[in-house]
Design a protein around this motif. Structure first.
Motif, PDB file in Angstrom:
ATOM      1  N   GLY A 253      22.599  -5.529  28.091  1.00  0.00           N
ATOM      2  CA  GLY A 253      21.692  -3.798  27.843  1.00  0.00           C
ATOM      3  C   GLY A 253      21.123  -3.330  28.681  1.00  0.00           C
ATOM      4  N   ARG A 254      21.340  -4.620  30.316  1.00  0.00           N
ATOM      5  CA  ARG A 254      20.792  -3.978  31.596  1.00  0.00           C
ATOM      6  C   ARG A 254      21.352  -2.454  32.413  1.00  0.00           C
ATOM      7  NH1 ARG A 254      18.910  -7.954  35.609  1.00  0.00           N
ATOM      8  NH2 ARG A 254      18.637  -6.608  36.328  1.00  0.00           N
ATOM      9  N   THR A 255      20.761  -1.524  32.236  1.00  0.00           N
ATOM     10  CA  THR A 255      21.707  -0.201  33.626  1.00  0.00           C
ATOM     11  C   THR A 255      21.718  -0.718  34.479  1.00  0.00           C
ATOM     12  OG1 THR A 255      19.684   1.122  33.048  1.00  0.00           O
ATOM     13  CG2 THR A 255      21.515   1.269  31.433  1.00  0.00           C
ATOM     14  N   GLY A 256      22.743   0.142  35.543  1.00  0.00           N
ATOM     15  CA  GLY A 256      22.201   0.018  37.371  1.00  0.00           C
ATOM     16  C   GLY A 256      23.739   1.124  37.843  1.00  0.00           C
ATOM     17  N   THR A 257      23.311   0.802  38.864  1.00  0.00           N
ATOM     18  CA  THR A 257      24.585   1.605  39.519  1.00  0.00           C
ATOM     19  C   THR A 257      25.829   1.147  40.702  1.00  0.00           C
ATOM     20  OG1 THR A 257      22.452   3.479  39.718  1.00  0.00           O
ATOM     21  CG2 THR A 257      24.954   3.746  41.234  1.00  0.00           C
ATOM     22  N   VAL A 258      26.752   1.430  39.980  1.00  0.00           N
ATOM     23  CA  VAL A 258      28.343   1.423  40.949  1.00  0.00           C
ATOM     24  C   VAL A 258      27.929   1.225  42.074  1.00  0.00           C
ATOM     25  CG1 VAL A 258      30.250   0.668  41.013  1.00  0.00           C
ATOM     26  CG2 VAL A 258      29.505   0.694  39.077  1.00  0.00           C
ATOM     27  N   VAL A 259      28.411   0.169  43.025  1.00  0.00           N
ATOM     28  CA  VAL A 259      27.772   0.129  44.178  1.00  0.00           C
ATOM     29  C   VAL A 259      29.138  -0.273  45.403  1.00  0.00           C
ATOM     30  CG1 VAL A 259      25.497   0.362  44.453  1.00  0.00           C
ATOM     31  CG2 VAL A 259      26.604  -2.013  43.969  1.00  0.00           C
ATOM     32  N   GLU A 260      29.916  -0.680  44.487  1.00  0.00           N
ATOM     33  CA  GLU A 260      31.616  -0.580  45.111  1.00  0.00           C
ATOM     34  C   GLU A 260      32.750  -1.098  44.541  1.00  0.00           C
ATOM     35  OE1 GLU A 260      32.858  -3.839  48.975  1.00  0.00           O
ATOM     36  OE2 GLU A 260      31.329  -4.612  47.670  1.00  0.00           O
ATOM     37  N   VAL A 261      33.645  -1.155  44.751  1.00  0.00           N
ATOM     38  CA  VAL A 261      34.786  -1.589  43.642  1.00  0.00           C
ATOM     39  C   VAL A 261      35.756  -2.813  44.279  1.00  0.00           C
ATOM     40  CG1 VAL A 261      36.439  -0.260  42.173  1.00  0.00           C
ATOM     41  CG2 VAL A 261      34.237   1.058  42.569  1.00  0.00           C
ATOM     42  N   ILE A 262      35.622  -3.263  44.037  1.00  0.00           N
ATOM     43  CA  ILE A 262      36.668  -4.577  44.627  1.00  0.00           C
ATOM     44  C   ILE A 262      38.504  -4.894  44.074  1.00  0.00           C
ATOM     45  CG2 ILE A 262      36.770  -7.133  45.617  1.00  0.00           C
ATOM     46  CD1 ILE A 262      33.217  -6.508  45.288  1.00  0.00           C
ATOM     47  N   GLU A 263      39.267  -4.268  44.695  1.00  0.00           N
ATOM     48  CA  GLU A 263      40.744  -4.550  43.977  1.00  0.00           C
ATOM     49  C   GLU A 263      41.089  -6.528  44.014  1.00  0.00           C
ATOM     50  OE1 GLU A 263      43.556  -1.620  44.774  1.00  0.00           O
ATOM     51  OE2 GLU A 263      41.799  -0.287  45.241  1.00  0.00           O
ATOM     52  N   ASP A 264      41.884  -6.741  43.170  1.00  0.00           N
ATOM     53  CA  ASP A 264      41.845  -8.569  43.602  1.00  0.00           C
ATOM     54  C   ASP A 264      43.199  -8.377  42.690  1.00  0.00           C
ATOM     55  OD1 ASP A 264      41.551  -8.822  41.360  1.00  0.00           O
ATOM     56  OD2 ASP A 264      39.500  -9.124  41.640  1.00  0.00           O
ATOM     57  N   ASP A 265      43.623  -9.880  42.431  1.00  0.00           N
ATOM     58  CA  ASP A 265      44.987  -9.765  42.102  1.00  0.00           C
ATOM     59  C   ASP A 265      44.449 -10.296  40.682  1.00  0.00           C
ATOM     60  OD1 ASP A 265      44.210 -12.054  42.763  1.00  0.00           O
ATOM     61  OD2 ASP A 265      46.419 -12.260  43.587  1.00  0.00           O
ATOM     62  N   ALA A 266      43.597 -10.304  40.431  1.00  0.00           N
ATOM     63  CA  ALA A 266      43.221 -10.605  39.107  1.00  0.00           C
ATOM     64  C   ALA A 266      43.951  -9.844  37.142  1.00  0.00           C
ATOM     65  CB  ALA A 266      42.239 -10.715  37.983  1.00  0.00           C
ATOM     66  N   GLY A 267      44.914  -8.359  37.936  1.00  0.00           N
ATOM     67  CA  GLY A 267      45.668  -8.291  37.030  1.00  0.00           C
ATOM     68  C   GLY A 267      46.815  -8.533  37.046  1.00  0.00           C
ATOM     69  N   GLU A 268      47.259  -8.877  38.355  1.00  0.00           N
ATOM     70  CA  GLU A 268      49.195  -9.501  37.873  1.00  0.00           C
ATOM     71  C   GLU A 268      48.723 -11.102  36.948  1.00  0.00           C
ATOM     72  OE1 GLU A 268      50.067 -10.896  41.754  1.00  0.00           O
ATOM     73  OE2 GLU A 268      49.491  -8.626  42.485  1.00  0.00           O
ATOM     74  N   ALA A 269      48.239 -11.354  37.028  1.00  0.00           N
ATOM     75  CA  ALA A 269      47.385 -12.659  36.034  1.00  0.00           C
ATOM     76  C   ALA A 269      47.112 -12.480  34.484  1.00  0.00           C
ATOM     77  CB  ALA A 269      46.548 -13.927  36.973  1.00  0.00           C
ATOM     78  N   THR A 270      46.717 -11.074  34.544  1.00  0.00           N
ATOM     79  CA  THR A 270      46.682 -11.292  32.840  1.00  0.00           C
ATOM     80  C   THR A 270      47.756 -10.184  32.173  1.00  0.00           C
ATOM     81  OG1 THR A 270      45.231  -9.250  33.363  1.00  0.00           O
ATOM     82  CG2 THR A 270      43.797 -11.436  33.597  1.00  0.00           C
ATOM     83  N   GLY A 271      47.968  -9.301  33.542  1.00  0.00           N
ATOM     84  CA  GLY A 271      49.232  -8.450  32.585  1.00  0.00           C
ATOM     85  C   GLY A 271      48.549  -6.960  32.341  1.00  0.00           C
ATOM     86  N   ASP A 272      47.374  -6.497  33.066  1.00  0.00           N
ATOM     87  CA  ASP A 272      46.140  -5.928  32.849  1.00  0.00           C
ATOM     88  C   ASP A 272      45.783  -4.789  33.996  1.00  0.00           C
ATOM     89  OD1 ASP A 272      44.357  -3.867  31.832  1.00  0.00           O
ATOM     90  OD2 ASP A 272      44.022  -4.457  29.853  1.00  0.00           O
ATOM     91  N   GLU A 273      46.317  -3.922  34.299  1.00  0.00           N
ATOM     92  CA  GLU A 273      45.749  -3.866  35.665  1.00  0.00           C
ATOM     93  C   GLU A 273      44.848  -3.331  35.425  1.00  0.00           C
ATOM     94  OE1 GLU A 273      46.533   1.211  35.965  1.00  0.00           O
ATOM     95  OE2 GLU A 273      48.209   0.011  35.566  1.00  0.00           O
ATOM     96  N   ARG A 274      43.900  -3.073  34.551  1.00  0.00           N
ATOM     97  CA  ARG A 274      42.498  -2.512  35.264  1.00  0.00           C
ATOM     98  C   ARG A 274      41.654  -3.604  34.998  1.00  0.00           C
ATOM     99  NH1 ARG A 274      41.653  -0.655  29.100  1.00  0.00           N
ATOM    100  NH2 ARG A 274      43.305  -2.226  28.284  1.00  0.00           N
TER     101      ARG A 274
END
Length: 74
Positions: free
Chosen positions: A27-48
């Motif tokens: 329920g908290r709100t905030g601002t996205v201050v950075e977007v970090i790319e990693d390889d988690a999508g490869e492990a899950t099969g979901d690029e998101r």
């Protein structure tokens, strides 16, 4: 495909009340201050899953979230 970019206002939406972060963030709100790319999508099969969003809250606290725990603030 990223759903959010730096500067976007977001609301934390953790649907599982048993999640250890539910009480702290749901329920908290905030601002996205950075977007970090990693390889988690490869492990899950979901690029998101390859994006980790750093969200800063009004009180200066910040933490990292995956797309599934974020919604537009509105």
């Amino acid at each position: 495909m990223r759903r959010f970019e730096a500067g976007d206002r977001v609301r934390i939406d953790i649907p599982d009340r048993d999640d250890p972060d539910f009480d702290r963030y749901h329920g908290r709100t905030g601002t996205v201050v950075e977007v970090i790319e990693d390889d988690a999508g490869e492990a899950t099969g979901d690029e998101r899953d390859s994006y980790l969003f750093s969200v800063e809250f009004e009180n200066g606290d910040s933490d990292h979230f995956r797309w599934r725990d974020l919604r537009p603030e509105g």
